[in-house]
Design an enzyme around this catalytic site. Structure first.
Site, PDB file in Angstrom:
ATOM      1  N   GLU A 151      -3.546   4.134  -2.634  1.00  0.00           N
ATOM      2  CA  GLU A 151      -4.003   3.760  -1.296  1.00  0.00           C
ATOM      3  C   GLU A 151      -5.501   3.951  -1.130  1.00  0.00           C
ATOM      4  OE1 GLU A 151      -2.657   4.221   3.297  1.00  0.00           O
ATOM      5  OE2 GLU A 151      -2.591   6.078   2.126  1.00  0.00           O
ATOM      6  N   GLU A 152      -6.005   5.087  -1.581  1.00  0.00           N
ATOM      7  CA  GLU A 152      -7.429   5.386  -1.399  1.00  0.00           C
ATOM      8  C   GLU A 152      -8.311   4.394  -2.152  1.00  0.00           C
ATOM      9  OE1 GLU A 152      -5.184   9.176  -0.608  1.00  0.00           O
ATOM     10  OE2 GLU A 152      -5.151   7.674  -2.206  1.00  0.00           O
TER      11      GLU A 152
ATOM     12  N   ASP B  20       0.869  -1.176   0.000  1.00  0.00           N
ATOM     13  CA  ASP B  20       0.000   0.000   0.000  1.00  0.00           C
ATOM     14  C   ASP B  20       0.903   1.222   0.000  1.00  0.00           C
ATOM     15  OD1 ASP B  20      -1.654   2.157   0.656  1.00  0.00           O
ATOM     16  OD2 ASP B  20      -2.025   1.466   2.706  1.00  0.00           O
TER      17      ASP B  20
END
Length: 571
Positions: A291-292, A273
């Protein structure tokens, strides 16, 4: 519940519940509101986003949260999404089926937490030597290595509270904790004008619909991993330049993928991540990059934001078992929800999906700093901290054992643990700081255990040990890509090599690298195979990286690392 439980006392100010007579409760007015919602819109009258937000405000007032202001656009965001964006049929199904089920799930939160604390520190995770490893929900603060294991049902209940914006926020800044309520996520729907924001919410809506239809019965673990700045009695510490320069670990195998996504790999690799120091980054705001997106398609990751403060240079976070619920397309502003995803990952002995995600945060806008030794050390150690299996003491003791002759340091038999393409399979000497013996295992190893260490694990449903120790998994590699590049401004060539060094030193057997079409990495396959063909060690490659970076800083070369490293093509 035990009145003296310090973990609960510490996290209670961050939960929406009250503690009375050593038991957790919802205030009576909250119970009334949730019970009404659980009866459906015919009873509660809640059949729109506007009315749902009114109930949210009512519940927050009953919890004493009325002074904590929500995003000013949140009310409009809830109305837009549930009353306009998802369509009338979907909206009706949401309010008739999903909202009542979520209300019922939130009503169960006190009992789910009671059950969690009763089991977490006694029968879920017990070391072979008889010591108990704490796994209960608590704030895992800075420099505090440890693990929290939550059932997927408890996670669903906690995330339902996020949807209803019920978590207090007043003390979160003091603990360096990110916000976890969804008010900004909905508020940004109005302010950003980005279609991707709507699709992020569709991913979360789909998650809630799925768990309300069929609640998963597994668990998810959240581990803060630490490489202590001060060496421990085991010789564990934050590696310095001498450590990396003297490493004789062979480089692991390296496979390049110009297409595809990290989350689609099928080799049981640790999936990276590209994290913000505050885990989740902008997932609950307008962020929509690597990541989101991962937090939207695997929403159980979001609960880490409740109890894991920001990371510093010697920390990483590993999450095992987060289930994927959504398919998607695009990236950034082009991100779209594409429907259901059935995660067919196998389960381990703790009921976790065998999906391993490690969050490591890169330097942001490092510019020239990334070529300085301290920048190289920081990034390499950050990746090393994340890639290292901190729980596997048995494996570390097998790999690093004291040499026969004085001054030999630790003799490492690489052949059984790290089979790179370099052909380096003889026993090697491994020296760490200032020539002292060094073993790359965290101080957490005295506290933690896992199925990979051969320790005994007890199930939640039984006080009996398994007849056999859980399976040992030796072939877990790393799947990664352009970590710290893109918006963070890192040099893709440098970052790819740094991750290779860290992966190899962590004794991972392979690295899968997804370039996402990055043009500066068009020669990555050529470079990695050239290096492997020469049998370089981690120390050899580190020295080349340091030499190049020094020349880059001095203006003695303007070439990229790959062009500088490779010999010139014959004329």
């Amino acid at each position: 519940m035990d009145e003296t439980r310090p973990d609960l006392d510490a996290i209670l100010p961050f939960l929406p519940l009250v503690d009375r007579s050593s038991s957790l409760f919802w205030p009576s007015r909250v119970v009334d509101a949730l019970k009404a919602l659980s009866e459906g819109p015919d009873f509660s009258g809640v059949d729109s986003g506007v009315l749902l937000f009114d109930v949210i405000i009512e519940i927050r007032h009953a919890l004493g949260l009325s002074r904590e202001r929500l995003d000013p656009n949140a009310a409009e965001g809830y109305a837009l999404f549930f009353d306009e964006f998802i369509g009338r049929v979907e909206s009706r199904k949401w309010f008739e089926d999903t909202v009542p089920a979520l209300a019922t799930l939130m009503l169960r939160l006190p009992s789910l937490l009671e059950e969690h604390y009763q089991k977490a520190d006694t029968i879920v995770f017990q070391a072979k030597d008889g010591s108990v490893v704490k796994t209960g929900l608590r704030i895992l603060g800075p420099q505090e290595s440890g693990i929290v294991i939550l059932s997927q049902e408890l996670i669903g209940s906690l995330l339902s509270c996020s949807l209803f914006c019920l978590f207090p926020v007043v003390h979160r800044d003091s603990k360096d904790l990110p916000l976890i309520n969804f008010d900004q996520l909905f508020g940004c729907l109005c302010a950003s004008g980005r279609p991707s924001q709507e699709h992020k919410l569709k991913c979360l809506k789909h998650y809630f619909e799925r768990i309300c239809c069929s609640m998963p019965k597994g668990s998810v673990s959240f581990e803060r991993k630490v490489l202590p700045f001060e060496q421990s009695h085991l010789g564990v510490g934050y590696p310095d330049t001498i450590f990396w320069a003297k490493s004789v670990a062979p480089l692991c195998s390296f496979t390049v993928f110009e297409e595809g996504f990290i989350e689609d790999q099928h080799l049981d690799a640790l999936e990276v991540d590209f994290a913000n120091s505050y885990i989740g980054g902008g997932a609950l705001r307008t962020g929509c990059v690597q990541e989101e997106i991962r937090f939207m398609i695997n929403p159980e990751l979001i609960v880490a934001m409740l109890f894991l403060p920001s990371m510093v240079d010697n920390e990483a976070i590993e999450i095992v078992g987060a289930e994927r619920f959504s398919s998607y397309g695009g990236y950034g502003s082009s991100f779209v929800f594409l429907g259901d995803f059935l995660d067919k990952s196998n389960l381990d002995s703790l009921g976790r999906q065998k999906t391993r995600i490690v969050a490591i945060d890169a330097l942001c806008y490092p510019r020239s700093k990334q070529y300085k030794v301290q920048g190289l050390i920081r990034e390499t150690n950050k990746a090393f901290c994340g890639f290292l299996d901190h729980s596997d003491r048995v494996k570390c003791q097998k790999i690093f054992r004291k040499g026969i002759l004085p001054g030999d340091g630790f003799v490492q038999d690489i052949s059984s643990v790290n089979t790179g393409s370099s052909g380096t399979q003889q026993a090697r000497t491994c020296l760490g700081h200032s020539g002292e013996p060094d073993c790359p295992v965290s101080s957490t190893s005295t506290e933690q255990s896992s199925e990979r260490s051969g320790d005994v694990i007890l199930t939640e449903n039984s006080n009996q040990e398994y007849n056999q120790a859980p399976e040992v998994e030796e072939n877990i590699g790393v799947a990664t890509g352009n970590w710290g590049c893109g918006a963070f401004g890192g040099d893709p060539e440098i970052k790819s090599v740094i991750q290779w060094l860290a992966c190899s030193q962590a004794l991972r057997p392979f690295l899968l690298y997804y370039t996402f079409g990055e043009m500066t990495l068009s020669r990555l396959e050529e470079v990695s195979q050239w290096i492997l063909s020469h049998g370089w060690t981690v120390g050899d490659l580190w020295d080349m990286l340091v030499e190049y970076s020094s020349k880059r800083l001095k203006g003695e070369t303007h070439l990229g690392f790959f062009a500088w490293l490779l010999p010139p093509a014959p004329q």
